[in-house]
Design a protein around this motif. Structure first.
Motif, PDB file in Angstrom:
ATOM      1  N   ILE A 193       0.830  -1.197   0.000  1.00 22.30           N
ATOM      2  CA  ILE A 193       0.000   0.000   0.000  1.00 22.30           C
ATOM      3  C   ILE A 193       0.868   1.251   0.000  1.00 22.30           C
ATOM      4  O   ILE A 193       0.619   2.215  -0.735  1.00 22.30           O
ATOM      5  CB  ILE A 193      -0.959  -0.005   1.209  1.00 22.30           C
ATOM      6  CG1 ILE A 193      -2.024  -1.095   1.025  1.00 22.30           C
ATOM      7  CG2 ILE A 193      -1.620   1.363   1.401  1.00 22.30           C
ATOM      8  CD1 ILE A 193      -2.966  -1.244   2.205  1.00 22.30           C
TER       9      ILE A 193
ATOM     10  N   GLU B  28      -8.094  -1.442  -1.316  1.00 20.91           N
ATOM     11  CA  GLU B  28      -7.035  -2.447  -1.146  1.00 20.91           C
ATOM     12  C   GLU B  28      -7.202  -3.220   0.148  1.00 20.91           C
ATOM     13  O   GLU B  28      -7.008  -4.442   0.187  1.00 20.91           O
ATOM     14  CB  GLU B  28      -5.665  -1.763  -1.211  1.00 20.91           C
ATOM     15  CG  GLU B  28      -5.315  -1.230  -2.595  1.00 20.91           C
ATOM     16  CD  GLU B  28      -3.854  -0.917  -2.742  1.00 20.91           C
ATOM     17  OE1 GLU B  28      -3.032  -1.469  -1.977  1.00 20.91           O
ATOM     18  OE2 GLU B  28      -3.501  -0.116  -3.630  1.00 20.91           O
TER      19      GLU B  28
ATOM     20  N   GLU C 169      -9.861  -5.760  -0.259  1.00 17.55           N
ATOM     21  CA  GLU C 169      -9.398  -6.894  -1.070  1.00 17.55           C
ATOM     22  C   GLU C 169      -8.499  -7.825  -0.255  1.00 17.55           C
ATOM     23  O   GLU C 169      -8.611  -9.049  -0.340  1.00 17.55           O
ATOM     24  CB  GLU C 169      -8.663  -6.389  -2.305  1.00 17.55           C
ATOM     25  CG  GLU C 169      -8.113  -7.485  -3.208  1.00 17.55           C
ATOM     26  CD  GLU C 169      -9.183  -8.435  -3.743  1.00 17.55           C
ATOM     27  OE1 GLU C 169      -8.838  -9.585  -4.081  1.00 17.55           O
ATOM     28  OE2 GLU C 169     -10.374  -8.035  -3.810  1.00 17.55           O
ATOM     29  N   TYR C 170      -7.610  -7.272   0.556  1.00 15.79           N
ATOM     30  CA  TYR C 170      -6.746  -8.115   1.397  1.00 15.79           C
ATOM     31  C   TYR C 170      -7.585  -8.928   2.380  1.00 15.79           C
ATOM     32  O   TYR C 170      -7.306 -10.116   2.631  1.00 15.79           O
ATOM     33  CB  TYR C 170      -5.727  -7.262   2.157  1.00 15.79           C
ATOM     34  CG  TYR C 170      -4.554  -6.822   1.319  1.00 15.79           C
ATOM     35  CD1 TYR C 170      -3.737  -7.747   0.666  1.00 15.79           C
ATOM     36  CD2 TYR C 170      -4.246  -5.471   1.178  1.00 15.79           C
ATOM     37  CE1 TYR C 170      -2.656  -7.345  -0.112  1.00 15.79           C
ATOM     38  CE2 TYR C 170      -3.161  -5.060   0.408  1.00 15.79           C
ATOM     39  CZ  TYR C 170      -2.378  -5.998  -0.237  1.00 15.79           C
ATOM     40  OH  TYR C 170      -1.305  -5.595  -0.997  1.00 15.79           O
TER      41      TYR C 170
END
Length: 513
Positions: free
Chosen positions: A303, A372, A375-376
């Protein structure tokens, strides 16, 4: 794009309206004014007690002064007070600047300070954010015309830092008009006065205060609300504004077109906070193993690399440069296998769904980071739905812990005081409506925050930093940065307390259209 992300879809007509708003013909700009595009104007306008920080400080720092202020290096400096000293463990004495007047001609003196502090201690004042943050104050008394003593219930080593956010409104105008009317016709000692508020155009004009002790060559600062990042960038490129808070993805284009881009630490740890206290008692996030698992599931290095200037990954409450930061506390490493194992140990081998309330267009990279993180978490079996909320809605829910989501977009903000006391207060049982309450950590914090010796207090705060990391009240991500772009002919441009330092800005020559 994550198909679970519920961003509002901008229709063609809405996008055209935004573009037209940013590019519509304006009178030719003057050399003595600066126009700034912001994501949102403060909902409270010039009522400086309803919040602490942006977007309110975009107005309050111009119109008002506080007893103390931070410079561009985050060092505490004199404001309306020229000197302060601790005269007993619970009493701070402030010596006031002489010869200061409000924009209406009223005199600023110790009586004004007492009146402001007394109102903040009143029932109406205690319902404001600043009133709540000053609940530690017991009383304020005048010592002659140019000195006041502020007594606290218990020792408060950061009171001079707290006072940077206590803006000295003119007390007679405040009492006569009331907070709402005063917010539209404020009276302060600052370098500027609020002279026009156009709610239809979402534009606010501040004009030079000729009686202010803070000198400026600018005659006007105009704040223009453009919620969409692309419209702010377009307005800057078309010279409809001179300064803009911009999105990360627009910085390459801005640089190619000759605009200057400045990135500065925001002095906050970007985080997504778990609503533990006041939330669903049967929620999986009540289990610390689940919260740790969700921290291990995030690749913070990845990130960081996707953001401008690669901000440092974090695993603690304090950002570097803030009092309380501990360089020995590491971020949670990226370990999805360990995350899955912890979820299984907690009784969720197949995971569970989450809902996360997030703000949009409030800080560079916010949208991308939220996607993000979701999604993780999906990759370890925790599908996450992102629910977008507006800033006014966020403010209401933040004050009352009125969220219904399992995860909320609350970071660890130290920039108001550059001291970790404030976010630790936020993440404690002392909060009126806490979203994280660990009695053991709160008791430890109550002792630490009263330590007057800075060295001893730092050691105590660093121990607390490790305790917070282990308790995992948030998914710690990175130390965030602000991104702002401006016309290259604008000189002496710098940020102070995450706000452009209006009074020192200069134009090198008349701008070309």
């Amino acid at each position: 794009m994550n198909d679970r992300l519920r961003w509002p879809i901008c229709t063609l007509l809405a996008c055209m309206a935004l573009l037209f708003a940013s590019c519509s013909p304006n009178p030719p700009p003057r050399i003595d004014e600066v126009r700034i595009a912001v994501g949102s104007l403060p909902p409270s306008l010039a009522n400086p007690f309803r919040g602490n920080g942006r977007p309110g400080s975009l107005v309050w720092s111009a119109v008002f002064d506080a007893l103390t202020r931070f410079d561009e290096k985050n060092q505490l400096q004199p404001g309306l007070a020229t000197h302060w000293e601790l005269v007993s463990p619970t009493v701070w004495r402030f010596t006031l600047r002489d010869g200061i007047s409000y924009s209406d001609g009223s005199v600023f003196d110790s009586a004004a300070v007492v009146a402001v502090m007394d109102w903040l201690k009143s029932p109406a004042g205690q319902r404001t954010m600043m009133g709540r943050e000053l609940r530690i104050v017991k009383n304020t008394r005048a010592l002659g015309r140019l000195a006041v003593e502020i007594e606290t219930e218990v020792p408060d080593p950061i009171l001079p830092r707290r006072m940077t956010a206590v803006y000295m409104v003119e007390p007679k105008a405040w009492a006569k008009l009331g907070p709402d009317a005063f917010a539209q016709r404020p009276v302060g000692t600052g370098a500027f006065m609020l002279t026009d508020w156009n709610p239809r155009r979402r534009q606010l004009t501040m004009s030079r205060n000729p009686t202010s002790w803070r000198n400026t060559v600018l005659q006007r600062v105009i704040l223009v609300e453009l919620p969409n990042g692309a419209s702010r960038t377009q307005a800057l490129l078309s010279q409809d504004v001179d300064v803009a808070f911009v999105d990360l993805e627009d910085t390459p284009r801005l640089k190619r077109d000759g605009m200057r881009v400045l990135t500065t630490p925001s002095d906050q740890v970007k985080a997504f906070t778990f609503r533990i206290t006041g939330g669903d008692p049967k929620s999986p996030i009540q289990d610390v193993r689940v919260r740790r698992a969700l921290n291990y599931a995030i690749d913070k290095d990845a990130i960081s690399k996707s953001l401008l200037d690669r901000p440092a990954p974090s695993g603690q409450p304090a950002s570097r440069g803030s009092f309380g930061y501990d360089p020995t506390i590491p971020p949670y490493p990226y370990d999805p296998s360990r995350a899955r194992a912890l979820l299984a140990q907690a009784g969720y081998p197949k995971g569970f769904p989450l809902v996360m309330s997030v703000l949009k267009n409030t800080a560079p990279g916010d949208d991308m980071v939220a996607q993000e993180v979701a999604e993780y978490w999906r990759q370890v079996g925790v599908p996450t739905t992102l629910k977008v909320i507006t800033y006014p809605e966020f403010s209401r829910k933040y004050a009352m812990n009125g969220w219904t989501s399992d995860v909320i977009s609350v970071s660890w903000n130290t920039y108001q005081y550059h001291d970790v006391t404030r976010p630790m207060e936020d993440f404690s049982c002392n909060r009126a409506k806490p979203f994280f309450c660990d009695p053991k950590i709160t008791a430890q914090f109550e002792v630490a925050k009263q330590i007057l010796d800075d060295r001893e207090r730092l050691i105590a705060y660093q121990a607390l930093g490790r305790a917070y990391r282990d308790a995992a009240p948030s998914a710690f991500i990175v130390e965030h940065r602000d991104v702002i772009a401006f016309n290259p002919r604008l000189t002496n441009f710098r940020m102070r307390q995450r706000v452009p330092d209006y009074e020192i800005m200069r134009w090198t020559s008349r701008r070309e259209r």
